[in-house]
Design a protein around this motif. Structure first.
Motif, mmCIF file in Angstrom:
data_model
loop_
_atom_site.group_PDB
_atom_site.id
_atom_site.type_symbol
_atom_site.label_atom_id
_atom_site.label_comp_id
_atom_site.label_asym_id
_atom_site.label_seq_id
_atom_site.Cartn_x
_atom_site.Cartn_y
_atom_site.Cartn_z
ATOM 1 N N PRO A 280 0.802 -1.221 0.000
ATOM 2 C CA PRO A 280 0.000 0.000 0.000
ATOM 3 C C PRO A 280 0.835 1.272 0.000
ATOM 4 O O PRO A 280 0.466 2.273 -0.628
ATOM 5 N N GLY A 281 1.973 1.231 0.666
ATOM 6 C CA GLY A 281 2.827 2.410 0.712
ATOM 7 C C GLY A 281 3.449 2.781 -0.617
ATOM 8 O O GLY A 281 3.945 3.903 -0.795
ATOM 9 N N GLU A 282 3.425 1.850 -1.583
ATOM 10 C CA GLU A 282 3.976 2.121 -2.907
ATOM 11 C C GLU A 282 2.958 2.792 -3.837
ATOM 12 O O GLU A 282 3.323 3.337 -4.884
ATOM 13 N N LEU A 283 1.695 2.745 -3.486
ATOM 14 C CA LEU A 283 0.642 3.212 -4.385
ATOM 15 C C LEU A 283 0.722 4.711 -4.704
ATOM 16 O O LEU A 283 0.517 5.095 -5.866
ATOM 17 N N PRO A 284 1.002 5.591 -3.738
ATOM 18 C CA PRO A 284 1.037 7.023 -4.092
ATOM 19 C C PRO A 284 2.055 7.354 -5.179
ATOM 20 O O PRO A 284 1.766 8.140 -6.091
ATOM 21 N N ALA A 285 3.232 6.755 -5.118
ATOM 22 C CA ALA A 285 4.253 7.049 -6.129
ATOM 23 C C ALA A 285 3.830 6.529 -7.496
ATOM 24 O O ALA A 285 4.030 7.200 -8.523
ATOM 25 N N VAL A 286 3.257 5.331 -7.534
ATOM 26 C CA VAL A 286 2.769 4.796 -8.810
ATOM 27 C C VAL A 286 1.665 5.689 -9.362
ATOM 28 O O VAL A 286 1.631 6.007 -10.559
ATOM 29 N N HIS A 287 0.766 6.103 -8.498
ATOM 30 C CA HIS A 287 -0.355 6.969 -8.887
ATOM 31 C C HIS A 287 0.148 8.255 -9.545
ATOM 32 O O HIS A 287 -0.306 8.634 -10.637
ATOM 33 N N ARG A 288 1.073 8.929 -8.917
ATOM 34 C CA ARG A 288 1.600 10.186 -9.479
ATOM 35 C C ARG A 288 2.329 9.932 -10.801
ATOM 36 O O ARG A 288 2.176 10.681 -11.769
ATOM 37 N N THR A 289 3.121 8.864 -10.823
ATOM 38 C CA THR A 289 3.939 8.576 -12.001
ATOM 39 C C THR A 289 3.091 8.302 -13.227
ATOM 40 O O THR A 289 3.340 8.851 -14.311
ATOM 41 N N ILE A 290 2.086 7.455 -13.089
ATOM 42 C CA ILE A 290 1.306 7.080 -14.271
ATOM 43 C C ILE A 290 0.408 8.229 -14.738
ATOM 44 O O ILE A 290 0.168 8.386 -15.938
ATOM 45 N N ARG A 345 -4.800 -5.642 0.493
ATOM 46 C CA ARG A 345 -6.021 -5.241 -0.203
ATOM 47 C C ARG A 345 -6.827 -4.235 0.616
ATOM 48 O O ARG A 345 -7.471 -3.340 0.051
ATOM 49 N N VAL A 346 -6.814 -4.355 1.937
ATOM 50 C CA VAL A 346 -7.452 -3.329 2.767
ATOM 51 C C VAL A 346 -6.707 -2.008 2.604
ATOM 52 O O VAL A 346 -7.320 -0.931 2.531
ATOM 53 N N GLY A 347 -5.387 -2.059 2.517
ATOM 54 C CA GLY A 347 -4.616 -0.849 2.263
ATOM 55 C C GLY A 347 -4.948 -0.228 0.920
ATOM 56 O O GLY A 347 -5.005 1.004 0.779
ATOM 57 N N LEU A 348 -5.185 -1.064 -0.085
ATOM 58 C CA LEU A 348 -5.621 -0.563 -1.389
ATOM 59 C C LEU A 348 -6.971 0.128 -1.268
ATOM 60 O O LEU A 348 -7.181 1.215 -1.829
ATOM 61 N N ALA A 349 -7.904 -0.485 -0.543
ATOM 62 C CA ALA A 349 -9.226 0.119 -0.350
ATOM 63 C C ALA A 349 -9.110 1.482 0.320
ATOM 64 O O ALA A 349 -9.788 2.443 -0.059
ATOM 65 N N ARG A 350 -8.235 1.576 1.314
ATOM 66 C CA ARG A 350 -8.044 2.853 2.009
ATOM 67 C C ARG A 350 -7.517 3.923 1.056
ATOM 68 O O ARG A 350 -7.989 5.069 1.054
ATOM 69 N N PHE A 351 -6.552 3.561 0.234
ATOM 70 C CA PHE A 351 -5.969 4.508 -0.706
ATOM 71 C C PHE A 351 -7.003 4.978 -1.720
ATOM 72 O O PHE A 351 -7.123 6.185 -1.998
ATOM 73 N N LEU A 352 -7.777 4.054 -2.282
ATOM 74 C CA LEU A 352 -8.781 4.418 -3.278
ATOM 75 C C LEU A 352 -9.913 5.239 -2.664
ATOM 76 O O LEU A 352 -10.425 6.169 -3.284
ATOM 77 N N ALA A 353 -10.301 4.887 -1.447
ATOM 78 C CA ALA A 353 -11.357 5.664 -0.785
ATOM 79 C C ALA A 353 -10.890 7.105 -0.547
ATOM 80 O O ALA A 353 -11.656 8.060 -0.750
ATOM 81 N N ASP A 354 -9.645 7.270 -0.148
ATOM 82 C CA ASP A 354 -9.124 8.625 0.060
ATOM 83 C C ASP A 354 -9.125 9.427 -1.244
ATOM 84 O O ASP A 354 -9.478 10.610 -1.257
ATOM 85 N N LEU A 355 -8.713 8.769 -2.339
ATOM 86 C CA LEU A 355 -8.742 9.469 -3.630
ATOM 87 C C LEU A 355 -10.159 9.860 -4.006
ATOM 88 O O LEU A 355 -10.410 10.985 -4.488
#
Length: 359
Positions: A280-290, A345-355
């Motif tokens: 989950p901690g890797e998702l913000p960097a991937v999000h910005r990059t893509i 996957r719960v971490g993914l849900a948290r990230f997507l919900a925040d977005l």
């Protein structure tokens, strides 16, 4: 099907695959391939391989697809929804795309289609190039290259006007509103140890809030610029071939209808996360990059990035936020591997919900 059908001219296919018009088949074997039963139109996968009389190895990839009326899990849908699902599910997409001659940008191609075998009864076999892939790490550079190629693809194929095709609405109606949202609104689900150990106290409420916003989110998407897209552009569907590791071979195409600009970025972000291969901690960097790379791809084709962030994030939230937690696996025995998958996957849900809530 474990044997080569007698009506299939294997010699012709091998000659095409090898670009060798005089090749003769000396041996052949059929190897069934395991696959995760995700797409309801996928029947079976197999590899047909062997050697020629000159000792040259050859290999073909065969994918069986069918109308979803043949889907073994169709009975899991509410009875009143089955006929409509069968009627609208575009099970022929891959066959149509591979046969279409669609223009693709530099750095992106399809596998070669050698034979489209119509088996009757709404069943097809696709005899395809067996793409040899490198063991590619999906680091930020590779994510950026893929996102830029997808942006170029979208810029090559702008839709004539706004308005999302029916696919996303059908998915949200059946899978999200009719399937997972009622489960997520059950307090007992959030007390399950696989979820309770990793979910913060607000996640249930945040997903519920987003669930109530679904009609507005869909309406927002309708007003954005639209393009054609891959439709299921997860890293798993963007193969990196040994023959040219700087390009991507795009397989498993989906949703060939107008979609909001940025739509493909959602699956690019969540694809490996669904398999538990992204922290989950890797998702913000991937999000910005893509997001940044996709905008460059649009610019390469002379298309502005108007609505990109909204199209990307909103369609991803609708498609993936509510299904991020694999509630369908709560009945399985609790193992360390399953516990680790739920953590991610719960971490993914948290990230997507925040977005989603930030839109």
């Amino acid at each position: 099907m474990s044997a080569i059908p007698p009506h299939v001219d294997l010699t012709s296919l091998v000659r095409q695959a090898l670009d060798q018009p005089d090749a003769e088949v000396a041996s052949s074997r059929v190897e069934p391939l395991a696959h995760v039963p995700g797409t309801p139109s996928t029947g079976a996968l197999r590899r047909v391989s062997g050697t020629t009389t000159c000792g040259r190895s050859w290999s073909l990839f065969v994918k069986s697809i069918h109308s979803v009326r043949h889907w073994p899990n169709l009975h899991l849908l509410p009875e009143e929804a089955r006929a409509g699902f069968v009627a609208v599910f575009p099970w022929r997409i891959e066959a149509d795309v591979y046969s279409s001659g669609m223009a693709l940008p530099a750095g992106l191609r399809m596998p070669r289609l050698f034979l489209l075998d119509d088996l009757g009864d709404d069943r097809l076999d696709l005899w395809l190039e067996d793409v040899r892939t490198v063991a590619a790490e999906w680091d930020l550079a590779r994510y950026a290259a893929a996102a830029r190629a997808l942006g170029r693809l979208a810029g090559l194929h702008p839709a004539p006007g706004p308005g999302t095709g029916p696919g996303l609405r059908v998915y949200v109606t059946n899978r999200v509103r009719g399937g997972v949202l009622p489960v997520l609104r059950d307090p007992a689900v959030w007390r399950h140890p696989l979820i309770a150990a990793h979910a913060d106290p607000l996640l249930r409420m945040d997903l519920d809030t987003l669930g109530h916003r679904i009609p507005d989110l869909l309406e927002t998407l309708d007003g954005l610029p639209h393009t054609m897209a891959h439709g299921d552009a997860s890293p798993q569907n963007l193969l990196v071939p040994v023959s040219c590791p700087d390009e991507f071979v795009a397989i498993d195409w989906g949703w060939q209808e107008p979609v909001p600009v940025g739509f493909d970025l959602g699956q690019l972000l969540v694809g490996l996360a669904h398999e538990g291969r992204t922290e989950p901690g890797e998702l913000p960097a991937v999000h910005r990059t893509i997001q940044e790379a996709y905008a460059l791809g649009l610019a390469d084709q002379g298309m502005p990035d108007d609505g990109l962030v909204t199209g990307y994030v909103t369609s991803m939230v609708l498609r993936s936020a509510f299904t991020a937690i694999p509630v369908e696996r709560l009945g399985e025995p609790v193992t360390p591997e399953l516990t680790e998958l739920f953590r991610k996957r719960v971490g993914l849900a948290r990230f997507l919900a925040d977005l989603g809530l930030a839109r």
